[in-house]
Scaffold this active site. Structure first.
Site, short mmCIF file in Angstrom:
data_model
loop_
_atom_site.label_atom_id
_atom_site.label_comp_id
_atom_site.label_asym_id
_atom_site.label_seq_id
_atom_site.Cartn_x
_atom_site.Cartn_y
_atom_site.Cartn_z
N ARG A 71 11.22 -1.36 21.33
CA ARG A 71 11.19 -1.96 21.65
C ARG A 71 11.07 -2.62 20.10
O ARG A 71 10.00 -1.92 19.23
CB ARG A 71 9.97 -2.51 22.48
CG ARG A 71 10.75 -4.17 22.80
CD ARG A 71 10.73 -4.80 24.02
NE ARG A 71 10.77 -6.03 24.25
CZ ARG A 71 10.00 -7.19 25.29
NH1 ARG A 71 8.95 -6.50 26.00
NH2 ARG A 71 10.53 -8.16 25.46
N GLY B 213 1.56 -6.74 4.76
CA GLY B 213 2.64 -6.70 4.67
C GLY B 213 4.41 -6.73 5.91
O GLY B 213 5.03 -6.71 6.11
N ASN C 151 9.86 -8.00 16.92
CA ASN C 151 9.35 -9.25 15.62
C ASN C 151 11.13 -8.77 15.15
O ASN C 151 10.51 -8.48 14.18
CB ASN C 151 8.59 -9.73 14.70
CG ASN C 151 8.73 -10.90 14.39
OD1 ASN C 151 10.36 -11.44 14.48
ND2 ASN C 151 7.88 -12.13 14.42
N GLY D 12 1.15 -1.39 -0.21
CA GLY D 12 0.06 -0.05 0.02
C GLY D 12 1.43 2.07 -0.15
O GLY D 12 0.72 2.07 -0.70
N PHE D 13 1.82 1.33 0.85
CA PHE D 13 3.11 2.54 1.24
C PHE D 13 1.92 3.76 1.11
O PHE D 13 2.80 4.67 0.41
CB PHE D 13 3.27 2.88 0.09
CG PHE D 13 4.63 0.64 -0.48
CD1 PHE D 13 4.62 0.37 0.88
CD2 PHE D 13 3.68 0.65 -1.61
CE1 PHE D 13 5.24 -0.84 0.44
CE2 PHE D 13 4.29 -0.59 -2.03
CZ PHE D 13 4.78 -1.61 -0.47
N LYS E 5 12.91 -9.78 12.88
CA LYS E 5 13.12 -10.64 11.85
C LYS E 5 11.49 -9.66 10.25
O LYS E 5 12.12 -9.34 9.83
CB LYS E 5 11.92 -12.26 11.71
CG LYS E 5 12.04 -12.83 10.30
CD LYS E 5 11.14 -14.58 9.63
CE LYS E 5 12.98 -15.08 10.17
NZ LYS E 5 12.36 -16.71 10.11
N THR E 6 10.67 -9.16 11.07
CA THR E 6 10.17 -8.83 10.70
C THR E 6 10.01 -7.12 10.44
O THR E 6 9.70 -6.64 8.99
CB THR E 6 7.69 -8.65 10.94
OG1 THR E 6 8.10 -9.02 11.65
CG2 THR E 6 7.80 -9.88 10.53
N GLN F 77 10.98 -5.01 7.26
CA GLN F 77 10.80 -3.12 6.70
C GLN F 77 11.35 -2.77 7.16
O GLN F 77 11.12 -1.01 6.71
CB GLN F 77 9.10 -2.76 8.29
CG GLN F 77 8.31 -3.67 8.27
CD GLN F 77 7.22 -2.88 8.35
OE1 GLN F 77 7.32 -3.29 6.26
NE2 GLN F 77 5.64 -2.05 8.21
N GLU G 108 7.66 3.49 8.45
CA GLU G 108 8.26 4.52 7.98
C GLU G 108 9.75 4.74 7.81
O GLU G 108 9.84 5.37 6.66
CB GLU G 108 6.63 5.71 8.41
CG GLU G 108 5.84 5.14 7.24
CD GLU G 108 4.98 5.76 7.48
OE1 GLU G 108 4.07 6.96 6.71
OE2 GLU G 108 3.43 5.82 8.65
#
Lengths: 175, 766
Positions: B657, B498, B660, B270-271, B662-663, B667, B733
């Site tokens: 903090r 995502g 996750n 989307g962004f 990994k995700t 990002q 962002e």
């Protein structure tokens, strides 16, 4: 018209203007293959035809009757993910997941090109018998598959890790 | 701002911490052995890699029709004649809709005009013969197949009466500007006499920077599958604002909000672009007129024509400093473009309000109006392009006074928010700079440009500060249902584009409730669920987190009531109780506990369900809350061809903090990669003669591909923000901010050439 998709024989009566991509998505409900630009610029629609990767948005369905078409849905066997699919999850080789089926099909087609010695723009010695597979070689060959979320690092890691385990596609004249 | 608002703002700033959300830190921050902080793979990963995640254009509906749009070829004027008979007679055509037969629609409430408004612009769509931009949809064709619809729309002919249009940013600036506003407040700030202090400063830079328009270009095309049943509208949308979209559609069609059901379980990127634009509204109108369900998938060109992007900017940054690098004056002003039919000003001065201490400030955004598709927010609106100007100027000043650019930044590190005076909730940018510099081996950088060469390639290092605020918008809410088998379902009208929302929230909820991840289901992307949760402003994690905190508090209170006097928990206040090991326990005595299954069984209940609204987000007016990162870039520039290659990149983040790793790392990397696009290739090109976008395709609007992207290193401080839910701040962002300047500064270090207008294409380096 008769099609062979993921090992199944399927019939459809479609408009001659129908692309292979729209055939898969709109007529056979195989929506794993994605439409990102419909003009061959993003790679989201990549499928395998007789083991070679193509942009299905630039292919007219009528031309692909009888050819062996493999989509992302055809990569799992008995519900188990393909090792490359597993590696994409493990290395976070996607975010939104929209370009992912195309990236995965493309990588499998690329593995075939690498093994048959097809050189690329970054191949140092185009006359060499075997291609030296490295970071640049994979990045260049995957550059037709855009990931706007920017999961490129994870995608290359996943491909590098599993490249050796990707089986060669069956020969073109296989039944 | 009214006097009442100003007084309220002051009161919130001065209130005791304990009155403000975050006044007592989220207890989850102390939990260090749970799921939070673990690099859990995406829970929707297996679905996505198997091609089984269903996107908006992939929902089957009986009797579906396919839509195609015909776009205006002039920027301003009116339709004199629109000839549709050939299209109407084409094979398979069900409907041709124009302003002559479209159903009556109210104006779309534009984003920002109401808490739930989602319209990209405020036009009455297809209600009259007026043309507002080149690319506006003037007709919609419905047919039995997409091929038939596409062909039929090509048969439509339109005659226009053309009015003079404003389609040149430069000309519009010359014609005069107006003050800009963002979220209801003027984009104007003055502290001290910055012009006077700048004039007398012993060291200074004064430069103008330009950034072009950008388009988000998520790979999933904007699409919707829509169907009416009586006055009820069902929409399968690609949306980062389902509740907003449903409310806005209800206003346009004059029905109740509950009569619009929008779902969006997966969004293909989307962004900022996946909100409500004309295509969903036209699709719904056509479905109503034809009494058939509609699928509308914009072509890639259609996305450029229909969905706005980031507006161009022209920015002046003037820095006045003493010889030791201390800032006397920061002046950051300039102009951006918008349209007569929207309210979105690209707020490029926001980062400058909080990054550095200075004796004086003058910050100002002015606007001009262009007759184009409405501009909108795109990943880090304001900061993405604002940090390019500010952080390039800092680098120029460092070169001017012969100081290391990192040391210059640290020299001007503020103790409190430099323009608002508020204390920081948490700020670890200096630590991020130090850790990043060590890891990137910054000490190897040669201060003199053109010092490092590798064959034809000039090699340079550059750096920049990245920053993005912590936001939490009003409207957060959640429903928690705990069943007798000890499982929980948490429902929030949030989104998964995502970012990893579904995965990270499942981790958080599991820890908060004391359950394992497979005992928790997180439901989202559906207007039947609670909350007004925009997936934007990097605020979704905090918004959902705060909603869950509130619902959890209500759940504990209800559970304690049910547990009664026979429970080991008897006599405890809800604030003394937390989730632990499949049930509740006393926070200070984990042996005092009872499982959810036991409490519900004893109360003879099969489940308990509570819903609550999040606290009002007052914390941003009480503390200055910002994420930061130190961005490091190694650029190689070919001296013969001018090509730029990014060979190394490091982002050293301070974002509270990390829920996750990994995700979150994905990002960060994804943001940085979009930043490389902004730096090196992305540009929406407008033909100033006609107002038409000239490169509406992925072949001509270039985005980074595999070979453009090196292995990107990301590290973070992982220091919790004590004032936010979970101690986290958004991570979506910030990655794009600072990157443009880090690249430009590296290119300067490599070549000695300072490029002040993006993108840095090879013609600018030859």
């Amino acid at each position: 018209m008769q099609f062979v998709i993921n090992g199944r024989s399927l019939d459809a009566d479609v408009d001659l203007r129908t692309s292979l991509l729209d055939l898969l998505r709109d007529h056979f409900g195989l929506s794993g293959t994605k439409k990102g630009c419909n003009q061959g610029a993003c790679g989201a629609c990549t499928v395998l035809v007789d083991g070679n990767r193509i942009n299905s948005c630039l292919a007219l369905a009528v031309q692909y009757q009888g050819r062996k078409i493999t989509t992302v849905e055809g990569l799992t066997s008995n519900g188990a993910l393909h090792p490359l699919q597993e590696a994409f999850v493990a290395h976070d080789g996607f975010q939104c997941g929209y370009c992912t089926p195309g990236q995965i099909c493309s990588a499998i087609g690329m593995a075939n090109e690498l093994r048959t010695g097809v050189p690329s723009y970054v191949t140092a010695d185009v006359a060499a018998e075997a291609i030296t597979v490295d970071f640049d070689e994979i990045r260049e060959r995957m550059s037709g598959n855009i990931c706007r979320c920017g999961a490129y690092n994870g995608i290359i890691e996943a491909i590098s890790e599993t490249l050796g385990t990707i089986p060669l596609p069956e020969a073109k004249d296989a039944p | 701002m009214s006097i009442v608002q100003a007084a309220l703002k002051k009161a919130i700033a001065l209130a005791p911490d304990s009155w403000i959300p975050g006044g007592s830190p989220d207890p989850l921050i102390r939990e260090r052995h749970g799921h939070v902080g673990q690099p859990v793979s995406r829970i929707d990963g297996p679905l996505k890699v198997a091609g089984k995640a269903r996107f908006a254009a992939e929902f089957p509906i009986e009797g579906l029709t396919y839509a195609a749009l015909h776009y205006s070829s002039v920027a301003k004027g009116r339709i004199v004649e629109i000839r549709t008979s050939e299209a109407e007679q084409a094979p398979g055509v069900v409907l041709v809709m124009t302003h002559r037969n479209a159903p009556s629609l109210a104006k779309a409430p534009a984003f920002g005009t109401n808490p739930k408004a989602a319209g990209g612009d405020d036009l009455a769509i297809m209600q009259d013969d007026r043309i507002h931009w080149n690319g506006q949809a003037v007709a919609l064709v419905l047919a039995e197949t997409q091929e038939q619809a596409d062909h039929a729309q090509s048969l439509i002919r339109v005659d226009y009466e053309v009015d003079a249009a404003s389609t040149s940013f430069e000309q519009a600036i010359a014609d005069g500007t107006e003050p800009g506003q963002f979220m209801g407040e003027p984009l104007k700030l003055r502290i001290g006499d910055a012009d006077a202090l700048f004039a007398t400063a012993p060291a200074k830079v004064d430069a103008t920077y330009r950034t072009p328009g950008h388009n988000h270009n998520p790979i999933e095309l904007h699409a919707a599958t829509l169907a009416w049943s009586g006055d009820e509208l069902r929409v399968h949308d690609a949306s980062q604002a389902v509740t907003h979209a449903a409310w806005t559609l209800s206003q346009i069609f004059g029905i109740k909000e509950e009569q619009v059901h929008v779902t969006s379980p997966f969004v293909g990127g989307g962004f900022g672009s996946k909100t409500l634009w004309h295509h969903q509204i036209l699709g719904a109108a056509a479905a109503r007129l034809a009494k058939r369900p509609v699928r509308i998938v914009l072509s890639r060109e259609g996305v450029f024509r229909t969905v706005g992007g980031r507006a161009p900017t022209e920015q002046r940054v003037a820095l006045g400093a003493r010889r030791d690098g201390t800032f006397d004056a920061i002046i950051h002003t300039g102009v951006t473009a918008m349209t007569p039919h929207n309210a979105m000003t690209e707020p490029f001065i926001i980062a400058t309000r909080s990054l550095y201490a200075a004796k004086s400030f003058r910050l100002e955004v002015d606007t001009v109006k262009l007759n184009t598709v409405a501009n909108t927010f795109m990943r880090a609106p304001g900061e993405a392009v604002g940090t390019f100007a500010l952080e390039s100027a800092i680098d120029e000043l460092a070169a001017e006074i012969g100081m290391d650019p990192i040391e210059l930044r640290i020299r001007n590190e503020p103790e409190r928010d430099p323009t608002q005076g508020l204390p920081f909730s948490q700020r670890g940018i200096v630590a991020a700079w130090r850790a990043g510099a060590e890891r990137f081996e910054w000490y190897k950088r040669q201060q003199r440009p053109r010092s490092v060469r590798d064959g034809d390639w000039l090699v340079g290092l550059g750096c920049a500060t990245a920053t993005y605020p912590y936001y939490r918008m009003p409207g957060g809410a959640a429903r928690i249902t705990v069943t007798r088998d000890g499982r929980a379902i948490v429902a929030v009208a949030a989104h998964e584009m995502g970012m990893g929302t579904a995965t990270a929230q499942t981790q958080v909820i599991a820890d908060r409730l004391g359950l394992s991840m497979d005992q928790v289901k997180f439901h989202y992307g559906d207007t039947s669920l609670p909350g007004i949760v925009l997936a934007g402003g990097s605020q979704q994690t905090a918004s959902v987190g705060a909603g869950v905190v509130a619902a959890h508090r209500a759940l504990v209170a209800e559970m304690l009531k049910l547990a009664g006097n026979d429970s080991p928990l008897a006599g405890l206040h809800p604030s003394e109780v937390g989730g632990f090991d499949g049930g509740l326990c006393a926070l200070d005595d984990h042996d005092r506990r009872e499982s959810y299954a036991s409490i519900l069984a004893r109360a003879q209940r099969t489940e308990i369900s509570v819903e609550a609204e999040a606290s009002m987000p007052l914390e941003m007016q009480h503390w200055s809350m910002h994420s930061h990162a130190a961005m490091f870039c190694e650029a190689r520039v070919n001296e013969v061809t001018g090509e730029v290659r990014i060979s190394r990149f490091l982002g050293s983040f301070d974002c509270g903090r990390i829920l996750n790793p990994k995700t979150a790392a994905s990002q960060f990397r994804g943001g940085i990669i979009m930043g490389l696009g902004l730096a090196l290739m992305e540009e929406t090109q407008l033909d100033e003669r006609t107002g038409r976008i000239m490169n509406p395709s992925l072949a001509e609007y270039h985005v980074p591909v595999h070979l453009d992207v090196p292995a990107i290193d990301v590290i973070w401080t992982d220091e919790a923000d004590p004032r936010t839910p979970m101690g986290a701040r958004g991570v979506g962002e910030i990655g794009i901010t600072g990157v443009g300047a880090a690249v430009a500064n590296a290119v300067f270090n490599a070549t000695g050439k300072r490029v002040r207008d993006l993108p840095i294409t090879l013609d600018k380096l030859l």
